[in-house]
Design an enzyme around this catalytic site. Structure first.
Site, PDB file in Angstrom:
ATOM      1  N   HIS A 142      -1.372   1.692  37.037  1.00  0.00           N
ATOM      2  CA  HIS A 142      -1.684   1.482  35.624  1.00  0.00           C
ATOM      3  C   HIS A 142      -1.407   2.785  34.889  1.00  0.00           C
ATOM      4  CE1 HIS A 142      -4.290   0.896  32.087  1.00  0.00           C
ATOM      5  NE2 HIS A 142      -4.300  -0.394  32.349  1.00  0.00           N
ATOM      6  N   CYS A 177       0.236  -2.637  30.921  1.00  0.00           N
ATOM      7  CA  CYS A 177       0.031  -1.180  31.052  1.00  0.00           C
ATOM      8  C   CYS A 177       0.538  -0.680  32.398  1.00  0.00           C
ATOM      9  CB  CYS A 177      -1.443  -0.813  30.854  1.00  0.00           C
ATOM     10  SG  CYS A 177      -2.058  -1.123  29.196  1.00  0.00           S
ATOM     11  N   LYS A 196     -15.068  -4.894  33.574  1.00  0.00           N
ATOM     12  CA  LYS A 196     -14.275  -5.721  34.487  1.00  0.00           C
ATOM     13  C   LYS A 196     -15.133  -6.328  35.598  1.00  0.00           C
ATOM     14  CE  LYS A 196     -10.062  -3.033  33.637  1.00  0.00           C
ATOM     15  NZ  LYS A 196      -9.287  -3.981  32.835  1.00  0.00           N
ATOM     16  N   GLN A 225      -9.773  -2.766  39.458  1.00  0.00           N
ATOM     17  CA  GLN A 225      -9.452  -4.164  39.755  1.00  0.00           C
ATOM     18  C   GLN A 225      -9.996  -4.604  41.112  1.00  0.00           C
ATOM     19  OE1 GLN A 225      -8.052  -6.214  37.602  1.00  0.00           O
ATOM     20  NE2 GLN A 225      -7.599  -4.660  36.061  1.00  0.00           N
ATOM     21  N   ASP A 282      -8.465   4.402  42.116  1.00  0.00           N
ATOM     22  CA  ASP A 282      -8.752   3.610  40.917  1.00  0.00           C
ATOM     23  C   ASP A 282      -9.230   2.244  41.389  1.00  0.00           C
ATOM     24  OD1 ASP A 282      -8.649   1.869  38.774  1.00  0.00           O
ATOM     25  OD2 ASP A 282      -6.622   2.426  38.136  1.00  0.00           O
TER      26      ASP A 282
END
Length: 407
Positions: free
Chosen positions: A124, A365, A227, A204, A201
């Site tokens: 991302h 993104c 999220k 997600q 990261d």
């Protein structure tokens, strides 16, 4: 598709009852943000109605109960990701700020000219741009883990990138554009053989997969509340105590200090050293409600259900004439990206919206990912635990209708 009660779960999300363009809302843009259960919504109202006050600074009653509630969230996050200490949990605005904290507070002091940072080809923008900014400032270089045509990282290529100049590795747990679940433990272990710290990261991943930062032995881990069925404007940076203690503060201001004179300032202890100013208090407090909600259902049950839904959606959409999946990794989580020959993704998205179906179209993104596949973007349907097989059927019918209209 799992054993939990999908109807009860859906009843917890008020927005799922609304209509869009005269059709029942079918929300398949969960990779961008998830909806909030009434337990989280009610908690936001409770905060403002019952305890609204600043945290960490007051001796009066409202300040004390607000502070206690804010710190309960920190401890719940600690348990949720199995951190060793609650002071290793930094409350941030979200994943983007968490990554920028590491780029600024670890990158600037410990990464210099001609040093190298490894990221992956599927990142991302929030895990690309901060490192590019650091490279421009310090004269260091980015090295990119290659990706194959299925959307899987090349681990041999990854190993070949390490040298004595490698100072940090940063990559995503789950690709927001492809749904690929990366072998994070193996990748962390590889980096640690070279004594290189790793930032993951987890934006997600946190809502789909159980995360144990100690089992992973990850050095930094970032994720966002919005999220994972929580409020916007709040997230987490986990960092190992040893590394966080070495890092300077991210911002100056209230709460990150012990003592201030015009001659010198002494910084606060962890975690407050990285939490300058008034935080997004209600979001921080209500993140605990989102964690409680996820725990009440269980991440194992959520994963089982979502995996079944993903398999069903892949099977159904594969029948659409001219449809091609972008990202066909062996290990995926809750994201289906696709293109249809001769049709721009945006046009499909507009027609689906007329049918009440919310998907994301574009580059998500992740422009380098799209460049790698030589496409302008995809249609992305990203799933959550409140989605259903019937919604997948409606999506498939909607895409088929779009194809008939646009061909």
């Amino acid at each position: 598709m799992g054993t939990f009660d999908i109807l009860n779960i859906r009843n917890d999300f008020p927005i799922l009852d609304r209509q869009v363009n005269g059709k029942p809302l079918i929300y398949l843009d969960n990779g961008a943000t998830t909806h909030k259960p009434k337990q989280v919504i009610d908690a936001v109202v409770r905060y403002y109605a019952d305890m609204n006050s600043n945290v960490h600074r007051g001796v009066h009653y409202l300040s004390q109960i607000s502070t206690d509630a804010f710190e309960i969230t920190r401890r719940k996050v600690q348990a949720f990701i199995n951190a060793a200490h609650d002071h290793e949990v930094i409350i941030t605005k979200g994943t983007t700020e968490a990554i920028n904290i590491v780029a600024t507070c670890y990158g600037r002091p410990f990464i210099g000219k001609d040093d190298e940072i490894i990221i992956s080809a599927m990142e991302h923008h929030s895990n690309i741009v901060p490192w590019q900014m650091l490279c421009e400032e310090k004269g260091c270089k980015l090295r990119i883990i290659p990706m194959n045509e299925r959307g899987e990282l090349d681990l041999d290529g990854y190993r070949s990138l390490f040298s004595e100049r490698t100072k940090l590795v940063s990559f995503t747990y789950v690709s927001n554009a492809l749904g690929t679940v990366n072998p994070v433990k193996e990748m962390i272990d590889i980096a640690h053989r070279y004594n290189v710290p790793v930032l993951v990261d987890g934006a997600q991943a946190i809502q789909h997969l159980a995360v144990d930062v100690r089992a992973l032995d990850v050095d930094f881990f970032a994720f966002s509340g919005h999220k994972m069925y929580g409020p916007t404007g709040v997230g987490v940076l986990y960092g190992k105590e040893e590394l966080l203690n070495k890092m300077p503060p991210y911002q100056g201001g209230g709460d990150m200090i012990k003592d201030v004179t015009f001659e010198k300032t002494t910084y606060n202890e962890l975690p407050f050293k990285f939490e300058a100013g008034t935080p997004n208090i209600e979001a921080g407090i209500c993140l605990a409600e989102a964690i409680d909600y996820i725990n009440s259902i269980g991440l194992d049950a959520i994963k089982e259900y979502e995996d079944g839904l993903l398999a069903y959606a892949t099977e159904q959409l594969a029948r659409v004439e001219g449809l091609r999946f972008i990202g066909t990794a062996a290990h995926k989580s809750s994201v289906i990206s696709f293109v249809v020959d001769g049709i721009h993704p945006y046009d499909i998205g507009v027609i689906l919206d007329k049918l009440g179906i919310a998907v994301r179209t574009g580059h998500h993104c992740a422009q380098p990912v799209m460049d790698g596949f030589q496409i302008p973007g995809t249609v992305r349907a990203s799933l959550a635990m409140y989605n259903t097989a019937e919604e997948i059927d409606a999506l498939t019918s909607g895409v088929e209708r779009a194809v008939r209209m646009l061909k």
